[in-house]
Design an enzyme around this catalytic site. Structure first.
Site, PDB file in Angstrom:
ATOM      1  N   ASN A 120       1.944  -5.195  -3.148  1.00 16.07           N
ATOM      2  CA  ASN A 120       0.551  -5.517  -2.820  1.00 16.07           C
ATOM      3  C   ASN A 120      -0.226  -4.244  -2.504  1.00 16.07           C
ATOM      4  O   ASN A 120       0.256  -3.384  -1.769  1.00 16.07           O
ATOM      5  CB  ASN A 120       0.576  -6.437  -1.582  1.00 16.07           C
TER       6      ASN A 120
ATOM      7  N   GLU B 133       0.796  -1.236   0.000  1.00 20.86           N
ATOM      8  CA  GLU B 133       0.000   0.000   0.000  1.00 20.86           C
ATOM      9  C   GLU B 133       0.829   1.286   0.000  1.00 20.86           C
ATOM     10  O   GLU B 133       0.602   2.180   0.814  1.00 20.86           O
ATOM     11  CB  GLU B 133      -0.968  -0.020   1.180  1.00 20.86           C
TER      12      GLU B 133
ATOM     13  N   GLU C  95      -6.268 -10.704  -1.372  1.00 24.40           N
ATOM     14  CA  GLU C  95      -7.070 -10.482  -0.158  1.00 24.40           C
ATOM     15  C   GLU C  95      -8.557 -10.363  -0.492  1.00 24.40           C
ATOM     16  O   GLU C  95      -9.261  -9.509   0.051  1.00 24.40           O
ATOM     17  CB  GLU C  95      -6.610  -9.194   0.548  1.00 24.40           C
TER      18      GLU C  95
ATOM     19  N   HIS D  92     -10.556  -5.950  -2.286  1.00 27.17           N
ATOM     20  CA  HIS D  92     -11.612  -5.725  -1.277  1.00 27.17           C
ATOM     21  C   HIS D  92     -12.729  -4.932  -1.947  1.00 27.17           C
ATOM     22  O   HIS D  92     -12.561  -3.757  -2.273  1.00 27.17           O
ATOM     23  CB  HIS D  92     -11.053  -4.934  -0.091  1.00 27.17           C
TER      24      HIS D  92
ATOM     25  N   ASP E  60     -12.406 -10.173  -0.901  1.00 29.36           N
ATOM     26  CA  ASP E  60     -13.689 -10.310  -0.198  1.00 29.36           C
ATOM     27  C   ASP E  60     -14.681  -9.324  -0.796  1.00 29.36           C
ATOM     28  O   ASP E  60     -14.294  -8.352  -1.445  1.00 29.36           O
ATOM     29  CB  ASP E  60     -13.577 -10.152   1.330  1.00 29.36           C
TER      30      ASP E  60
END
Ligand code: XIL
Length: 584
Positions: free
Chosen positions: A359, A315, A432, A396, A434
């Site tokens: 990432n 990030e 990651e 996400h 979701d």
């Protein structure tokens, strides 16, 4: 340093993984509560209350219960605490924690075993909701740490009011028996059965790992890889400068290895969940580089050859004014933008065989300004010979409260994004994933969620350079969503009772089709309908090398499909091999 007790404990974990029934029926030496006064008939002693100076609570016995009356509370759970010192905890022992609790106003509290002083390590931590009616809370967890003077604490936080506890027991117990796992997949194949084509991973948070055998059964039953959700974050693994706490990561990695699963290191250099000594300390460029190298050396060095993927930098790009550029962080501001290059070079030096990732979130969709900026960054790194192998698309996403799709990705743009990384010789992992749902949860929103899970998995399956698809948590029981995003929940494949959702079935439908180059391969699953779980899917397993299942008997018709799928599969593997070599 690996102590003899931690070695014994790792051995214990490996035995547990290999022989769950034998392991989990071992009885504890004695089953006596470690709590000396848990019923509070007259006094709270030896329990104590703590607040930071500016907050006020009185802890006393009220009607045979230990109650905290909070007059002035803080913002954090730990601003107001009730605790008990000097608990003797044994590594590898399961403990049952039981108590009743109530609060005159609805509130969440946390309870933990762990250190009472900085770095305040949590051995086990759970958040619960209290109501005015006393409820009994029960947990059993596997304690990883040997500590003769551990603390048990209730973190009761901010809101003024009265919180009461009673009948507190902490006692050693036998480990729970893990039930055998049967995949709910309608194809008969768990997610991990397709690992020759795509590796399916999840995130694992230590408290859940330690206390939920049913979660661990799904973990080993469905997935071929996992990422520690928190245990490798710098505030946990290097809470004190130069002192590394390997206990949780060692245990998770031992479990992964005992179950033939891969492990994804996450994260090496990140500004969030950084330790206070680093955030508050004074470090010039050279000192900060030394800290960064020491951290990379310690983590990557300890696990050389055992952790094949590392999120080296997490990030680092954000909106700066009107454009996306280097985020202002402790790393960037103290070292300069070349901290990214330096981190990757150092990681490569320490483990030349590990694949190194950048990432980030909101970088999945081509045309998104942040995604385009990160592509530029990675391309520039490649051009200059900085050793970056893959990019992690966190993934996400969300469905709005009214069911809207403004927080959902355009799958075609995700495919295009994967393709442009392929062109510059960079691999992609979904790291990651979701899809959180704005409350209330409805069947329609769940179908939309299933569609998105399936579409993005399909994009990854079809992209020759997309090797892994990791979901950020297995079930709603240990989700990071409700505590991070107000009014959102139900982001994961399994619900809070470990029942598979439509998203799970959509996932297995996508896998069952085994496509290559966008062509439908084996099976007659309903992928593409967007209605995962609508009915049983008849699938023909492939015979690709590396698949871990025994092929089932097949009919003549499906036999031809199998031959067809195998050829397509070989073509896909061949392409992957080529692009892997291109990445070099
Ligand atoms: C989250 C964890 O899941 C939570 O338990 C923790 O409280 C906060 O961090 N991007 C990342 C992950 O790279 O490390 C974050 O994990 C989620 C967002």
């Amino acid at each position: 340093m690996v102590t003899s007790s931690s070695k014994n404990f790792i051995f214990h974990l490996i035995r547990c993984a290999a022989l769950p029934v034998v392991c989990f029926s071992v009885s504890p030496a004695s089953a006596q509560s470690l709590v000396t006064n848990g019923t509070f008939e007259e006094a709270i002693d030896p329990w104590w209350g703590y607040t930071a100076e500016e907050f006020i609570q009185t802890v006393d016995v009220l009607e045979g219960r230990m109650c905290s009356t909070i007059e002035v509370g803080g913002e954090n759970y730990w601003d107001v605490i009730i605790g008990l010192s000097d608990l003797a905890l044994v590594a590898g022992q399961n403990y049952r924690i039981s108590f009743s609790a109530s609060s005159d106003v609805d509130r969440s509290i946390r309870f933990k075993t762990g250190l009472g002083d900085a770095p305040y390590t949590d051995y086990f931590l759970r958040t619960i909701k209290l109501t005015a009616t006393p409820q009994t809370f029960e947990s059993t967890y596997l304690n990883l740490r040997e500590d003769a003077v551990a603390q048990f604490q209730f973190h009761i936080g901010g809101t003024p009011g009265v919180v009461c506890f009673d009948d507190i027991i902490i006692e050693p117990v036998a480990a729970p028996i893990v039930p055998p796992y049967t995949t709910p997949s309608l194809t008969g194949h768990a997610l991990k059965d397709y690992k020759a084509i795509i590796k399916m991973g999840t995130a694992v948070d230590t408290p859940t790992f330690l206390s939920q055998p049913a979660h661990n059964a799904i973990l080993t039953g469905e997935f071929s890889m996992f990422t520690p959700a928190n245990s490798m974050k710098m505030n946990i693994i290097q809470g004190t400068q130069g002192v590394f706490d390997w206990v949780e990561t060692d245990a998770l990695l031992a479990f992964a290895e005992a179950n033939a699963m891969e492990f994804h290191g996450h994260p090496l250099v990140w500004h969030t969940q950084a330790p206070a000594w680093l955030e508050d300390g004074e470090f010039d460029r050279d000192a900060m580089i030394a800290v960064m190298y020491a951290h990379i050396d310690a983590l990557v060095g300890r696990y050389v050859g055992r952790i094949p993927y590392w999120d080296v930098v997490n990030e680092a790009i954000d909106k700066v004014g009107e454009v996306y550029d280097f985020r202002s962080t402790i790393w960037h501001d103290r070292i300069g933008p070349d901290f990214i290059d330096l981190a990757f070079q150092r990681a490569r030096l320490v483990d030349p065989n590990a694949l190194l990732l950048y990432n980030d979130y909101n970088i999945e969709v081509m045309g998104n300004a942040k995604a385009d900026r990160v592509f530029e960054l990675v391309k520039d790194m490649k051009t200059r010979g900085i050793p970056i192998d893959q990019v992690g698309f966190q993934g996400h996403w969300y469905i709005t409260e009214d069911g809207g799709s403004s927080g959902l990705p355009d799958a075609a743009a995700v495919r295009a994004n994967m393709a442009r990384y392929e062109e510059i010789g960079v691999g992609v992992q979904i790291t990651e994933f979701d899809v959180r749902i704005g409350l209330p949860i409805t069947p329609e929103k769940q179908q939309t969620q299933a569609r998105v899970y399936q579409e993005i998995l399909q994009a990854c399956i079809d992209a020759p350079n997309c090797s892994h698809f990791t979901v950020w948590g297995i079930s709603d029981i240990d989700s990071w969503v409700p505590s991070t995003f107000e009014n959102f929940d139900s982001a994961h494949l399994f619900d809070a009772s470990f029942v598979a959702k439509p998203a799970y079935h959509a996932f297995t439908n996508a896998l069952a089709l085994l496509p290559a180059d966008g062509t439908v391969g084996a099976g007659t699953g309903g992928a593409g309908s967007g209605t995962g779980g609508a009915g049983p899917v008849v699938t023909t397993p492939t015979t690709k090398s590396g698949c871990s299942y025994e092929p089932r008997p097949i009919s003549a018709a499906s036999g031809w499909r199998l031959v067809f799928a195998s050829l397509l599969g070989l073509a896909l593997l061949f392409r992957r091999g080529l692009s892997a070599r291109a990445r070099g």
